[in-house]
Design a protein around this motif. Structure first.
Motif, PDB file in Angstrom:
ATOM      1  N   SER A 142       0.828  -1.203   0.000  1.00  0.00           N
ATOM      2  CA  SER A 142       0.000   0.000   0.000  1.00  0.00           C
ATOM      3  C   SER A 142       0.864   1.256   0.000  1.00  0.00           C
ATOM      4  CB  SER A 142      -0.929  -0.004   1.220  1.00  0.00           C
ATOM      5  OG  SER A 142      -1.704   1.172   1.269  1.00  0.00           O
ATOM      6  N   THR A 152     -11.603  -7.408  -2.436  1.00  0.00           N
ATOM      7  CA  THR A 152     -10.724  -7.458  -3.597  1.00  0.00           C
ATOM      8  C   THR A 152     -10.060  -6.098  -3.823  1.00  0.00           C
ATOM      9  OG1 THR A 152     -10.642  -7.785  -5.996  1.00  0.00           O
ATOM     10  CG2 THR A 152     -12.702  -6.950  -5.083  1.00  0.00           C
ATOM     11  N   PRO A 153      -8.788  -6.093  -4.265  1.00  0.00           N
ATOM     12  CA  PRO A 153      -8.142  -4.836  -4.638  1.00  0.00           C
ATOM     13  C   PRO A 153      -8.536  -4.355  -6.031  1.00  0.00           C
ATOM     14  CG  PRO A 153      -6.616  -6.652  -4.924  1.00  0.00           C
ATOM     15  CD  PRO A 153      -7.855  -7.240  -4.305  1.00  0.00           C
ATOM     16  N   ASN A 212     -12.524  -0.508  -5.452  1.00  0.00           N
ATOM     17  CA  ASN A 212     -12.253  -1.796  -4.830  1.00  0.00           C
ATOM     18  C   ASN A 212     -12.877  -1.862  -3.445  1.00  0.00           C
ATOM     19  OD1 ASN A 212     -10.436  -0.112  -3.431  1.00  0.00           O
ATOM     20  ND2 ASN A 212      -8.691  -0.794  -4.655  1.00  0.00           N
ATOM     21  N   LEU A 255     -11.907  -3.447   0.412  1.00  0.00           N
ATOM     22  CA  LEU A 255     -11.014  -4.183   1.304  1.00  0.00           C
ATOM     23  C   LEU A 255     -11.332  -3.876   2.759  1.00  0.00           C
ATOM     24  CD1 LEU A 255      -7.701  -3.573  -0.686  1.00  0.00           C
ATOM     25  CD2 LEU A 255      -8.838  -5.780  -0.372  1.00  0.00           C
ATOM     26  N   TRP A 303     -12.408   3.305  -0.112  1.00  0.00           N
ATOM     27  CA  TRP A 303     -11.667   2.375  -0.960  1.00  0.00           C
ATOM     28  C   TRP A 303     -10.176   2.727  -0.971  1.00  0.00           C
ATOM     29  CZ3 TRP A 303     -15.073   6.108  -2.745  1.00  0.00           C
ATOM     30  CH2 TRP A 303     -14.556   7.092  -3.601  1.00  0.00           C
ATOM     31  N   HIS A 304      -9.406   1.975  -1.754  1.00  0.00           N
ATOM     32  CA  HIS A 304      -7.955   2.165  -1.845  1.00  0.00           C
ATOM     33  C   HIS A 304      -7.593   2.680  -3.239  1.00  0.00           C
ATOM     34  CE1 HIS A 304      -6.220   0.285   1.869  1.00  0.00           C
ATOM     35  NE2 HIS A 304      -7.451  -0.219   1.928  1.00  0.00           N
ATOM     36  N   PHE A 308      -4.246   1.548  -5.108  1.00  0.00           N
ATOM     37  CA  PHE A 308      -4.170   0.297  -5.855  1.00  0.00           C
ATOM     38  C   PHE A 308      -4.762   0.432  -7.260  1.00  0.00           C
ATOM     39  CE2 PHE A 308      -4.445  -2.092  -1.558  1.00  0.00           C
ATOM     40  CZ  PHE A 308      -3.069  -1.981  -1.392  1.00  0.00           C
TER      41      PHE A 308
END
Length: 233
Positions: free
Chosen positions: A18, A136-137, A163, A165, A204-205, A208
């Motif tokens: 990350s 999931t990413p 995504n 996570l 979210w991320h 990624f």
């Protein structure tokens, strides 16, 4: 003009991927990322020098936040990092009265809300019984942006694919924060502070998803705000 310097908080035990993705996402927009982790010494006092000289801050993703920080009883089977909790809260306390831009990612979005007096759903699968267990990413979840928000002005109107996570989410909003996005089940997926400074949290991320333009724009907006902050001295 020098490159803006943006701190990125993370866990000492894990989260290196990350961190690398966040650093890359910031570098793509001309910023230099600095990793910030909790000290190794237990109960060490916060040193303001850790955040001195920063032009922006990312509160990154990672372990769950200790439930006692927002007056809840901890649930079993969660990973917490009290030293990191203390570090991030102290960093926010130090920087909040400035105009420094701050982006919260996943856990970081939740930390912004807790800092402002809000709380969390400790388990979205209990609070929202129809939610499918997506972890999931990859971009698999559709999120609707609230019209007229800062986030909408950055990413664009309508929906964005993100995504998933996380198993916790913002419940009661902290002071000064408003919902900036929700998913189809009503779960808060982004918040933003109503003040002038850039203070945005996304569940979210985006680090990624640097290969997608919409998510790169979020880091671009942060870096742009950091440049403005640095220019004001």
């Amino acid at each position: 003009m020098r490159r803006p310097v943006i701190g990125v908080t993370g866990g000492r035990r894990r989260g290196r991927i990350s961190w690398l993705c966040a650093a890359l996402s910031l570098r793509l927009h001309g910023a230099r990322a600095v990793r910030i982790t909790a000290p190794r010494t237990p109960h060490a006092r916060f040193d303001p020098a850790v955040v001195a000289g920063l032009d922006g801050l990312v509160i990154g993703g990672g372990d769950d936040i200790g439930a006692t920080l927002y007056g809840a009883e901890p649930v079993p089977d969660v990973w917490i990092d009290p030293a990191r909790d203390a570090l991030e809260l102290a960093a926010l306390e130090t920087l909040w009265r400035t105009e420094i831009p701050i982006l919260g990612i996943c856990r970081g979005s939740q930390m912004l809300n807790i800092f402002a007096g809000g709380n969390l759903h400790q388990d979205i699968y209990t609070a929202f019984e129809e939610v499918p267990r997506i972890h999931t990413p990859l971009p698999r979840k559709h999120v609707t942006l609230e019209p007229g928000t800062r986030l909408e002005s950055i990413i664009g109107k309508g929906t964005v694919t993100v995504n998933a996570l996380h198993h916790q989410s913002v419940d009661r909003l902290g002071d000064g924060f408003a919902v900036a996005a929700r998913d189809e089940f009503g779960i808060v997926q982004a918040t933003e502070h109503q003040g002038e400074a850039f203070r945005v949290g996304v569940q979210w991320h985006p680090e990624f998803l640097f290969y997608r333009r919409a998510h790169r724009r979020l880091f671009g907006a942060l870096v742009g705000a950091a440049r403005d902050y640095a220019a004001r001295g």
